[in-house]
Design an enzyme around this catalytic site. Structure first.
Site, mmCIF file in Angstrom:
data_model
loop_
_atom_site.group_PDB
_atom_site.id
_atom_site.type_symbol
_atom_site.label_atom_id
_atom_site.label_comp_id
_atom_site.label_asym_id
_atom_site.label_seq_id
_atom_site.Cartn_x
_atom_site.Cartn_y
_atom_site.Cartn_z
ATOM 1 N N LEU A 186 19.585 1.607 15.086
ATOM 2 C CA LEU A 186 20.974 2.059 15.180
ATOM 3 C C LEU A 186 21.631 2.352 13.823
ATOM 4 N N ASN A 231 0.825 -1.220 0.000
ATOM 5 C CA ASN A 231 0.000 0.000 0.000
ATOM 6 C C ASN A 231 0.857 1.268 0.000
ATOM 7 N N LEU A 232 2.173 1.096 -0.056
ATOM 8 C CA LEU A 232 3.132 2.209 -0.144
ATOM 9 C C LEU A 232 3.031 3.167 1.049
ATOM 10 N N PHE A 258 5.459 -9.634 4.451
ATOM 11 C CA PHE A 258 6.255 -8.618 5.149
ATOM 12 C C PHE A 258 5.402 -7.444 5.615
ATOM 13 N N SER A 278 9.906 -11.769 14.463
ATOM 14 C CA SER A 278 11.020 -10.992 15.007
ATOM 15 C C SER A 278 11.539 -11.644 16.276
ATOM 16 N N ALA A 279 12.800 -11.422 16.555
ATOM 17 C CA ALA A 279 13.387 -11.888 17.821
ATOM 18 C C ALA A 279 12.722 -11.212 19.010
ATOM 19 N N THR A 280 11.950 -10.159 18.756
ATOM 20 C CA THR A 280 11.224 -9.507 19.850
ATOM 21 C C THR A 280 10.277 -10.484 20.553
ATOM 22 N N LYS A 335 3.214 -9.546 16.731
ATOM 23 C CA LYS A 335 3.998 -10.641 16.127
ATOM 24 C C LYS A 335 3.665 -11.962 16.815
ATOM 25 N N ARG A 363 23.786 -6.799 20.054
ATOM 26 C CA ARG A 363 22.744 -7.351 19.180
ATOM 27 C C ARG A 363 23.375 -8.214 18.084
ATOM 28 N N TYR A 366 3.780 -3.787 19.528
ATOM 29 C CA TYR A 366 4.350 -4.325 18.281
ATOM 30 C C TYR A 366 4.709 -5.800 18.456
ATOM 31 N N ASP A 403 -4.010 -2.878 -0.133
ATOM 32 C CA ASP A 403 -3.850 -3.056 1.311
ATOM 33 C C ASP A 403 -4.190 -4.500 1.690
HETATM 34 P P1 NAD Z 1 9.176 -1.673 5.803
HETATM 35 O O1 NAD Z 1 8.292 -0.688 6.475
HETATM 36 O O2 NAD Z 1 10.317 -1.163 5.011
HETATM 37 O O3 NAD Z 1 8.306 -2.611 4.850
HETATM 38 C C1 NAD Z 1 6.961 -2.922 5.116
HETATM 39 C C2 NAD Z 1 6.168 -2.661 3.843
HETATM 40 O O4 NAD Z 1 4.792 -3.015 4.068
HETATM 41 C C3 NAD Z 1 6.187 -1.197 3.406
HETATM 42 O O5 NAD Z 1 6.539 -1.125 2.048
HETATM 43 C C4 NAD Z 1 4.752 -0.724 3.639
HETATM 44 O O6 NAD Z 1 4.366 0.244 2.699
HETATM 45 C C5 NAD Z 1 3.965 -2.015 3.515
HETATM 46 N N1 NAD Z 1 2.706 -2.061 4.281
HETATM 47 C C6 NAD Z 1 2.517 -1.719 5.589
HETATM 48 N N2 NAD Z 1 1.241 -1.932 5.941
HETATM 49 C C7 NAD Z 1 0.612 -2.431 4.840
HETATM 50 C C8 NAD Z 1 -0.721 -2.858 4.575
HETATM 51 N N3 NAD Z 1 -1.666 -2.782 5.517
HETATM 52 N N4 NAD Z 1 -1.011 -3.317 3.341
HETATM 53 C C9 NAD Z 1 -0.055 -3.380 2.372
HETATM 54 N N5 NAD Z 1 1.219 -3.000 2.568
HETATM 55 C C10 NAD Z 1 1.548 -2.528 3.785
HETATM 56 O O7 NAD Z 1 9.654 -2.693 6.937
HETATM 57 P P2 NAD Z 1 10.744 -3.850 6.849
HETATM 58 O O8 NAD Z 1 11.883 -3.470 7.702
HETATM 59 O O9 NAD Z 1 10.977 -4.232 5.443
HETATM 60 O O10 NAD Z 1 9.977 -5.010 7.626
HETATM 61 C C11 NAD Z 1 9.250 -6.025 6.941
HETATM 62 C C12 NAD Z 1 8.652 -6.975 7.950
HETATM 63 O O11 NAD Z 1 9.690 -7.548 8.733
HETATM 64 C C13 NAD Z 1 7.689 -6.329 8.939
HETATM 65 O O12 NAD Z 1 6.614 -7.225 9.166
HETATM 66 C C14 NAD Z 1 8.514 -6.164 10.188
HETATM 67 O O13 NAD Z 1 7.713 -6.160 11.353
HETATM 68 C C15 NAD Z 1 9.402 -7.385 10.112
HETATM 69 N N6 NAD Z 1 10.656 -7.224 10.863
HETATM 70 C C16 NAD Z 1 11.500 -6.205 10.530
HETATM 71 C C17 NAD Z 1 12.684 -6.034 11.244
HETATM 72 C C18 NAD Z 1 13.639 -4.903 10.910
HETATM 73 O O14 NAD Z 1 14.534 -4.643 11.690
HETATM 74 N N7 NAD Z 1 13.512 -4.213 9.788
HETATM 75 C C19 NAD Z 1 13.006 -6.924 12.284
HETATM 76 C C20 NAD Z 1 12.131 -7.954 12.577
HETATM 77 C C21 NAD Z 1 10.959 -8.099 11.851
HETATM 78 C C1 UD1 Z 2 14.450 -2.787 17.819
HETATM 79 C C2 UD1 Z 2 13.097 -3.045 18.437
HETATM 80 C C3 UD1 Z 2 12.681 -4.470 18.156
HETATM 81 C C4 UD1 Z 2 12.670 -4.707 16.661
HETATM 82 C C5 UD1 Z 2 14.042 -4.371 16.096
HETATM 83 C C6 UD1 Z 2 14.037 -4.464 14.610
HETATM 84 C C7 UD1 Z 2 12.990 -1.549 20.389
HETATM 85 C C8 UD1 Z 2 12.982 -1.451 21.882
HETATM 86 N N1 UD1 Z 2 13.162 -2.780 19.869
HETATM 87 O O1 UD1 Z 2 15.381 -3.697 18.372
HETATM 88 O O2 UD1 Z 2 11.380 -4.710 18.673
HETATM 89 O O3 UD1 Z 2 12.334 -6.048 16.377
HETATM 90 O O4 UD1 Z 2 14.386 -3.019 16.441
HETATM 91 O O5 UD1 Z 2 15.330 -4.358 14.121
HETATM 92 O O6 UD1 Z 2 12.810 -0.563 19.683
HETATM 93 N N2 UD1 Z 2 20.836 2.262 19.921
HETATM 94 C C9 UD1 Z 2 21.541 3.382 20.314
HETATM 95 N N3 UD1 Z 2 21.251 4.580 19.708
HETATM 96 C C10 UD1 Z 2 20.277 4.702 18.746
HETATM 97 C C11 UD1 Z 2 19.572 3.550 18.347
HETATM 98 C C12 UD1 Z 2 19.876 2.340 18.965
HETATM 99 O O7 UD1 Z 2 22.410 3.310 21.170
HETATM 100 O O8 UD1 Z 2 20.047 5.825 18.267
HETATM 101 C C13 UD1 Z 2 21.201 0.956 20.531
HETATM 102 C C14 UD1 Z 2 20.058 0.270 21.251
HETATM 103 O O9 UD1 Z 2 19.983 0.683 22.600
HETATM 104 C C15 UD1 Z 2 20.437 -1.206 21.082
HETATM 105 C C16 UD1 Z 2 21.141 -1.230 19.719
HETATM 106 O O10 UD1 Z 2 21.564 0.101 19.465
HETATM 107 O O11 UD1 Z 2 21.360 -1.585 22.064
HETATM 108 C C17 UD1 Z 2 20.237 -1.685 18.585
HETATM 109 O O12 UD1 Z 2 19.054 -0.892 18.583
HETATM 110 P P1 UD1 Z 2 17.967 -1.005 17.420
HETATM 111 O O13 UD1 Z 2 18.618 -0.893 16.102
HETATM 112 O O14 UD1 Z 2 16.877 -0.027 17.732
HETATM 113 O O15 UD1 Z 2 17.429 -2.502 17.536
HETATM 114 P P2 UD1 Z 2 16.822 -3.288 18.807
HETATM 115 O O16 UD1 Z 2 16.695 -2.414 19.990
HETATM 116 O O17 UD1 Z 2 17.577 -4.547 18.958
#
Ligand code: NAD
Ligand code: UD1
Length: 339
Positions: free
Chosen positions: A200, A33-34, A81, A125-127, A153, A231, A149, A59
């Site tokens: 980060l 849905n961009l 995703f 996610s590892a969350t 998941k 991490r 969030y 969507d």
């Molecule tokens: P992103 O925001 O770049 O990509 C998500 C995409 O989904 C976007 O292009 C957005 O436009 C689209 N979208 C959102 N809601 C929508 C809807 N209702 N219908 C259609 N499209 C929709 O995020 P990402 O980092 O590429 O993450 C992708 C997936 O991986 C997510 O589910 C996220 O929770 C999961 N994830 C990401 C991370 C990370 O660190 N990036 C870590 C763990 C899990």
């Molecule tokens: C975060 C999310 C987690 C999600 C993940 C996706 C939180 C609390 N957790 O994880 O749910 O699945 O992103 O990748 O938001 N840090 C700094 N300065 C910054 C940003 C981050 O010091 O400006 C530190 C953080 O304290 C952490 C590390 O960098 O120790 C990584 O942070 P981040 O990239 O946000 O990832 P997570 O916290 O692991």
């Protein structure tokens, strides 16, 4: 070969997985849905793959639109995703997260059933491991959530598990990502968050580019070697290859309706490790200051990558230097393109 619908395919991870799937010979169609991405990502994906990449703008909460996309493109698998991912925003606006992530996934699954498609890879996610009770985190570690969030998941994981138990025709892979970073080697696609980054690596990259003045380091009094958070950062191209391996595996799987795999490296790096590596690899300075801990952060979080290695025959290959170099390459090419 599969014909794969990628919900959220224009996003950061989805676009890299699209590139890997195409390179492995699969056909792809993006459905997005961009709301957090731009349509011109598709042009760059086409440049990378040398193929036309269809984009359906829609969507996931629109069951008819998903059904139409699956049938008109003849998709026989879905990688899901699409969703919202900002932890802080999920605390402030939980309804938005339950609506997009939980209701959206439910609607997507209904549309898949309508079309008799039961092969699904889900971005978890590892969350979902919550506060680590032991390290490294293996897939048997208890799950819990510390924010809305994470709860979305976990709810989707539980929903998928019930669906797979009720109908053994499903082939579902739940992939628990650790910390995806980096960008495609071409410099054409990568992570470009709107506004101030929460994570980060994008923050470091914007400080390097002079778009932000200083990196806040959230705490240096954790029980870790240098006191800053540790991490498991994984190169997004390795993460993408993990999806191809998971899809291949569930396609050939005869027994299991649902499998769970960590996608991580098994190696932890601290915030200071990341700053030092980025400076060294790219020849830039990252001014930073120590700030109080960020609410909800844990000291250390890293994966056991053993199950993915043993069952998928997949392991991360790209190291920290490549993560830093590709992030910076993308930052500079994005600046030149003004995207
Ligand atoms: P992103 O925001 O770049 O990509 C998500 C995409 O989904 C976007 O292009 C957005 O436009 C689209 N979208 C959102 N809601 C929508 C809807 N209702 N219908 C259609 N499209 C929709 O995020 P990402 O980092 O590429 O993450 C992708 C997936 O991986 C997510 O589910 C996220 O929770 C999961 N994830 C990401 C991370 C990370 O660190 N990036 C870590 C763990 C899990
Ligand atoms: C975060 C999310 C987690 C999600 C993940 C996706 C939180 C609390 N957790 O994880 O749910 O699945 O992103 O990748 O938001 N840090 C700094 N300065 C910054 C940003 C981050 O010091 O400006 C530190 C953080 O304290 C952490 C590390 O960098 O120790 C990584 O942070 P981040 O990239 O946000 O990832 P997570 O916290 O692991």
């Amino acid at each position: 070969m599969m014909k794969v619908l990628l919900t959220g395919g224009a996003g950061y991870i989805g676009s890299h997985v699209a590139a890997s799937l195409a390179a492995a010979g699969h056909d792809i169609v993006c459905f997005d849905n961009l709301s957090n991405s731009r349509a011109d990502v598709i042009d760059r994906l086409e440049a990378i793959t040398g193929k036309s990449v269809p984009l359906v703008v829609g969507d996931i909460r629109d069951r008819v639109a998903v059904r139409d996309a699956i049938t008109s493109h003849g998709a026989n698998a879905v990688i899901h995703f699409a969703g919202l991912k900002a932890v802080g925003e999920s605390v402030a606006e939980p309804l938005k997260y339950y609506d997009n992530n939980v209701r959206g996934t439910l609607s997507l699954i209904e549309a898949m059933v309508d079309c008799d498609v039961r092969t699904l890879v889900f971005s978890s996610s590892a969350t979902v491991y919550g506060e680590p009770q032991y390290l490294p985190l293996d897939e048997a570690h208890p799950t819990s959530a510390t924010n809305p969030y994470g709860r979305t998941k976990l709810m989707v994981e539980e929903m998928l598990s019930d669906i797979a138990a009720a109908d053994p025709a499903w082939r579902i892979a739940v992939l628990r990502y650790f910390n995806p970073v980096g960008a495609h080697a071409s410099g054409l696609i990568g992570e470009n968050p709107a506004g101030t980054p929460n994570n980060l690596m994008p923050y470091i990259s914007r400080v390097a580019a002079g778009r932000l003045s200083e990196l806040p380091v959230f705490g240096n009094d954790y029980d870790t070697p240098d006191g800053t958070g540790v991490r498991d950062y994984i190169h997004v191209e390795d993460l993408a290859d993990g999806h191809v391996a998971a899809l291949d595996r569930i396609g050939a799987e005869e027994e299991e309706a649902l499998s769970v795999w960590n996608l991580g490296t098994g190696q932890g790096y601290s915030v200071l490790d990341m700053i030092t590596a980025f400076e060294r690899v790219n020849g830039v300075r990252i001014p930073h200051r120590i700030e109080p801990r960020r609410a909800g952060d844990v000291a250390s979080c890293y994966a056991s990558a053993a199950r993915a290695r043993d069952e998928l025959g997949w392991a991360a290959r790209r190291g920290l230097d490549d993560m830093c170099a590709s992030t910076w390459r993308f930052e500079r090419t994005a600046a030149m393109r003004n995207t």
